[in-house]
Design a protein around this motif. Sequence first.
Motif, PDB file in Angstrom:
ATOM      1  N   PRO A 273       1.159  -0.949   0.193  1.00  0.00           N
ATOM      2  CA  PRO A 273       0.336  -0.032   0.358  1.00  0.00           C
ATOM      3  C   PRO A 273       0.727   1.036  -0.144  1.00  0.00           C
ATOM      4  CG  PRO A 273      -0.177  -0.736   2.259  1.00  0.00           C
ATOM      5  CD  PRO A 273       0.777  -2.115   1.524  1.00  0.00           C
ATOM      6  N   PRO A 274       0.474   3.084  -0.424  1.00  0.00           N
ATOM      7  CA  PRO A 274       1.056   3.495  -0.029  1.00  0.00           C
ATOM      8  C   PRO A 274       1.383   3.654   1.131  1.00  0.00           C
ATOM      9  CG  PRO A 274      -1.151   4.138  -0.407  1.00  0.00           C
ATOM     10  CD  PRO A 274      -1.310   2.615  -0.535  1.00  0.00           C
ATOM     11  N   SER A 275       2.641   4.934   1.645  1.00  0.00           N
ATOM     12  CA  SER A 275       3.317   4.759   2.965  1.00  0.00           C
ATOM     13  C   SER A 275       2.262   5.658   3.550  1.00  0.00           C
ATOM     14  CB  SER A 275       4.085   4.923   2.872  1.00  0.00           C
ATOM     15  OG  SER A 275       4.574   6.721   2.362  1.00  0.00           O
ATOM     16  N   PRO A 276       2.089   5.270   5.067  1.00  0.00           N
ATOM     17  CA  PRO A 276       2.073   6.508   5.640  1.00  0.00           C
ATOM     18  C   PRO A 276       1.641   8.404   5.060  1.00  0.00           C
ATOM     19  CG  PRO A 276       1.314   4.748   6.862  1.00  0.00           C
ATOM     20  CD  PRO A 276       2.554   4.688   5.744  1.00  0.00           C
ATOM     21  N   GLU A 277       3.184   8.066   5.055  1.00  0.00           N
ATOM     22  CA  GLU A 277       3.906   9.501   5.660  1.00  0.00           C
ATOM     23  C   GLU A 277       3.402   9.978   4.169  1.00  0.00           C
ATOM     24  OE1 GLU A 277       5.506   6.687   6.257  1.00  0.00           O
ATOM     25  OE2 GLU A 277       6.197   6.382   7.854  1.00  0.00           O
ATOM     26  N   LEU A 278       3.621   8.877   2.781  1.00  0.00           N
ATOM     27  CA  LEU A 278       3.312   9.462   1.527  1.00  0.00           C
ATOM     28  C   LEU A 278       2.009  10.325   1.511  1.00  0.00           C
ATOM     29  CD1 LEU A 278       3.962  10.835  -1.205  1.00  0.00           C
ATOM     30  CD2 LEU A 278       3.810   8.368  -1.684  1.00  0.00           C
ATOM     31  N   ILE A 279       0.604   9.824   1.911  1.00  0.00           N
ATOM     32  CA  ILE A 279      -0.901  10.245   1.901  1.00  0.00           C
ATOM     33  C   ILE A 279      -0.306  11.854   3.191  1.00  0.00           C
ATOM     34  CG2 ILE A 279      -2.891   9.738   3.130  1.00  0.00           C
ATOM     35  CD1 ILE A 279      -2.277   6.651   2.444  1.00  0.00           C
ATOM     36  N   ARG A 280      -0.109  11.747   3.991  1.00  0.00           N
ATOM     37  CA  ARG A 280       0.031  12.885   4.935  1.00  0.00           C
ATOM     38  C   ARG A 280       0.950  13.969   3.945  1.00  0.00           C
ATOM     39  NH1 ARG A 280       4.827  12.294   8.629  1.00  0.00           N
ATOM     40  NH2 ARG A 280       5.683  12.718   7.044  1.00  0.00           N
ATOM     41  N   ASN A 281       1.558  14.114   3.223  1.00  0.00           N
ATOM     42  CA  ASN A 281       2.660  14.989   3.194  1.00  0.00           C
ATOM     43  C   ASN A 281       1.852  15.582   1.467  1.00  0.00           C
ATOM     44  OD1 ASN A 281       4.039  14.016   4.350  1.00  0.00           O
ATOM     45  ND2 ASN A 281       6.601  13.345   2.892  1.00  0.00           N
ATOM     46  N   VAL A 282       1.145  14.447   0.808  1.00  0.00           N
ATOM     47  CA  VAL A 282      -0.158  14.702  -0.510  1.00  0.00           C
ATOM     48  C   VAL A 282      -0.812  15.847   0.657  1.00  0.00           C
ATOM     49  CG1 VAL A 282      -1.637  14.187  -1.954  1.00  0.00           C
ATOM     50  CG2 VAL A 282       1.180  13.025  -2.117  1.00  0.00           C
ATOM     51  N   ALA A 283      -1.123  15.174   1.392  1.00  0.00           N
ATOM     52  CA  ALA A 283      -2.992  15.688   2.061  1.00  0.00           C
ATOM     53  C   ALA A 283      -2.704  17.616   1.979  1.00  0.00           C
ATOM     54  CB  ALA A 283      -3.603  14.965   4.046  1.00  0.00           C
ATOM     55  N   VAL A 284      -1.383  16.716   3.466  1.00  0.00           N
ATOM     56  CA  VAL A 284      -1.166  18.589   3.685  1.00  0.00           C
ATOM     57  C   VAL A 284      -0.669  19.369   2.610  1.00  0.00           C
ATOM     58  CG1 VAL A 284       0.835  19.717   4.770  1.00  0.00           C
ATOM     59  CG2 VAL A 284       0.007  17.692   6.048  1.00  0.00           C
ATOM     60  N   MET A 285      -0.326  19.147   1.509  1.00  0.00           N
ATOM     61  CA  MET A 285       0.356  19.669   0.338  1.00  0.00           C
ATOM     62  C   MET A 285      -0.360  20.005  -0.248  1.00  0.00           C
ATOM     63  SD  MET A 285       3.449  20.814   0.136  1.00  0.00           S
ATOM     64  CE  MET A 285       4.940  19.848   0.637  1.00  0.00           C
ATOM     65  N   ALA A 286      -2.151  19.489  -0.907  1.00  0.00           N
ATOM     66  CA  ALA A 286      -3.208  19.321  -1.184  1.00  0.00           C
ATOM     67  C   ALA A 286      -4.035  21.173  -0.600  1.00  0.00           C
ATOM     68  CB  ALA A 286      -4.060  18.022  -1.411  1.00  0.00           C
ATOM     69  N   TYR A 287      -3.629  20.788   0.621  1.00  0.00           N
ATOM     70  CA  TYR A 287      -4.244  21.910   1.753  1.00  0.00           C
ATOM     71  C   TYR A 287      -3.505  22.939   1.108  1.00  0.00           C
ATOM     72  CZ  TYR A 287      -6.100  24.632   5.371  1.00  0.00           C
ATOM     73  OH  TYR A 287      -6.237  25.599   6.218  1.00  0.00           O
ATOM     74  N   LEU A 288      -2.062  22.903   1.048  1.00  0.00           N
ATOM     75  CA  LEU A 288      -1.666  23.786   1.218  1.00  0.00           C
ATOM     76  C   LEU A 288      -2.586  24.847  -0.125  1.00  0.00           C
ATOM     77  CD1 LEU A 288       1.826  23.655   2.842  1.00  0.00           C
ATOM     78  CD2 LEU A 288      -0.215  24.811   3.213  1.00  0.00           C
ATOM     79  N   LEU A 289      -2.424  24.075  -1.262  1.00  0.00           N
ATOM     80  CA  LEU A 289      -2.756  24.252  -2.955  1.00  0.00           C
ATOM     81  C   LEU A 289      -3.734  24.766  -2.597  1.00  0.00           C
ATOM     82  CD1 LEU A 289      -1.762  23.871  -5.330  1.00  0.00           C
ATOM     83  CD2 LEU A 289      -2.867  21.656  -5.662  1.00  0.00           C
ATOM     84  N   LEU A 290      -5.347  24.285  -1.985  1.00  0.00           N
ATOM     85  CA  LEU A 290      -6.380  24.630  -1.789  1.00  0.00           C
ATOM     86  C   LEU A 290      -6.353  26.051  -0.972  1.00  0.00           C
ATOM     87  CD1 LEU A 290      -8.355  21.557  -1.788  1.00  0.00           C
ATOM     88  CD2 LEU A 290      -7.726  23.651  -3.660  1.00  0.00           C
ATOM     89  N   GLU A 291      -5.655  26.433  -0.121  1.00  0.00           N
ATOM     90  CA  GLU A 291      -5.866  27.026   1.465  1.00  0.00           C
ATOM     91  C   GLU A 291      -4.874  27.820   1.862  1.00  0.00           C
ATOM     92  OE1 GLU A 291      -9.147  27.920   2.303  1.00  0.00           O
ATOM     93  OE2 GLU A 291      -9.950  26.658   0.804  1.00  0.00           O
ATOM     94  N   GLY A 292      -3.419  27.069   1.171  1.00  0.00           N
ATOM     95  CA  GLY A 292      -2.262  28.514   1.488  1.00  0.00           C
ATOM     96  C   GLY A 292      -2.066  29.519   0.660  1.00  0.00           C
ATOM     97  N   ASN A 293      -1.403  30.325   1.181  1.00  0.00           N
ATOM     98  CA  ASN A 293      -0.952  31.543   1.007  1.00  0.00           C
ATOM     99  C   ASN A 293       0.460  31.216  -0.206  1.00  0.00           C
ATOM    100  OD1 ASN A 293       1.794  30.898   1.753  1.00  0.00           O
ATOM    101  ND2 ASN A 293       1.952  32.615   3.486  1.00  0.00           N
TER     102      ASN A 293
END
Lengths: 274, 291
Positions: free
Chosen positions: A145-165
């Motif tokens: 399966p995908p690693s938890p860390e990669l899922i976490r990194n993508v989740a944080v980055m996807a959030y920043l892409l949509l809501e970040g400065n």
Amino acid sequence: MELLKKVEATKEAKPVANKIKLGHVHLSGCTGCLVSVADNYQGFLKILDDYADLVYGLTLTDVRHIPEMDVAIVEGSVCIQDRESVEDIKETRKKSRIVVALGSCASYGNITRFSRGGQHNQPQHESYLPIGDLIDVDVYIPGCPPSPELIRNVAVMAYLLLEGNEEQKALAGRYLKPLMDLAKRGTTGCFCDLMNDVINQGLCIGCGICAASCPVRAITHEFGKPQGDLNLCIKCGSCYGACPRSFFNSDVISEFEAISEIIAGALKEGEKDD
Amino acid sequence: MIEDPYLGKYLTCVSARSTDKEILKKAQDGGIATTLMVYALEQGIIDGAIVAGKGDLPWKPRPFVAMSREDILKAQRAKYNISPQISWLKEATRSFGLDKVGITGVCCQMQAVRKAQLYPINMRDVPGKIAFTVGLFCMVNFPYDSIQALVEDHANQSLSSVKKMEFGKGKFFVHTERGNVTTVPLKETHKYEQPGCHVCLDYVSNLADISTGSVGSPDGWSTVFIRTKVGNEIWSKAVAEGLFETKPIEEVKPGLGLVMKLAKEKIDKNRKTLEERRNFGVNKALRDPYA
């Protein structure tokens, strides 16, 4: 009365206005990807607390129909003999801003490519396709399966892409780009990718990370170069994804220290408020 | 933090030599990588280290997970041929159960490790367990058969009689156990190089916590770049405990200028190779992994 007070007390003190809407769409797979998501433990709870509302998810939310969402995380491949799965994936595309293929079944078909049908009680279910064969996919998260860390990194980055400065958006865009490029590259993943796109291109440096990332130990090294046992290869595409010569965005990876700190910070931020 | 387009980011750069006599006796240069890994192991900073140890043929490296000082010492000296070390990255956390992994390797191996840290594709539980990395300067690597051809055909020595191999001063040196030194001009070695190295844009292991190599320092000494917070902490403690003699890099000959010159040579040449690949053959382009 006591109970009501208790319920009241567990509600969020400060509702976070700019949470993104996240859905987990589960198609044909082994649920290993979901386990990986959950394996982020407090990190996952933190994401749900501060950054995302889970608006759809097989095991976690009581919602029957796919709602509008910002990010749809799709696990598993589509059985095209199952009308409902086909409709689900099309609807997911229609209702989501970003579609993420979570894991190798959704990205490349992976082990479900080897299905020959004959399963009790739907013996006719035999053709399983990665979601990219039915809809446009924005981001791949390969891994079986995908690693938890990669899922976490993508989740944080996807959030920043949509809501970040602006600055965060730019960083998130640069981080996600290679995973978006993987989604554009194709819907098959195999050891052959290393052969065709790395070794045959005179790019392999024999570092060995392909063997480390192979979940079925199909890769050994002969004459210093990877040798894949194609009878063992489950077509998860992990070796190619992990190879520093498949993609290497120096501007992001060279910042590994700062980015690791940003991600750790994002997951810690606000913990003191609890 | 100093940022250089050729030398990467680093906090400080010094010239250093290990004070450990046993390590120095068999060291390629200043014994920096070995001493650091042994220190990290003994301090509990790492539980074990992935290193290039002795293989089944003379001078053929075998990547393995060293769990003791003796094991790490077995991996001393440059072998100049491919060791798929990073193949043990996940396995070290599984079969060996390491929670804190140390890794030594060349520039491209550091690239693989850092990519695995930020894009951990099928690397469950690995990113957080990479505790300490020591990178080595690397101009180019060779397949094992190339090293065999260079030593046995060009230098006319049997590989099993070789005590030390060394690239430097425009030559490839082969030192034998009996004290014979044979040299091969660098231009004869070029055609034996691993092609994948010709697109590498790193000379001094920009992505390691600490990187080291002989270039820039006097014989028997090494140039050391301290690059990250982790690296800085370990280096400061090790120096405070007297594990290294150090000299400011500005005070040694040939100094940082030579490191910069060679780094520039490698990177500029490889950038050109990348450009040429775009028009390789009859306008048939080859992939650029950095794009």
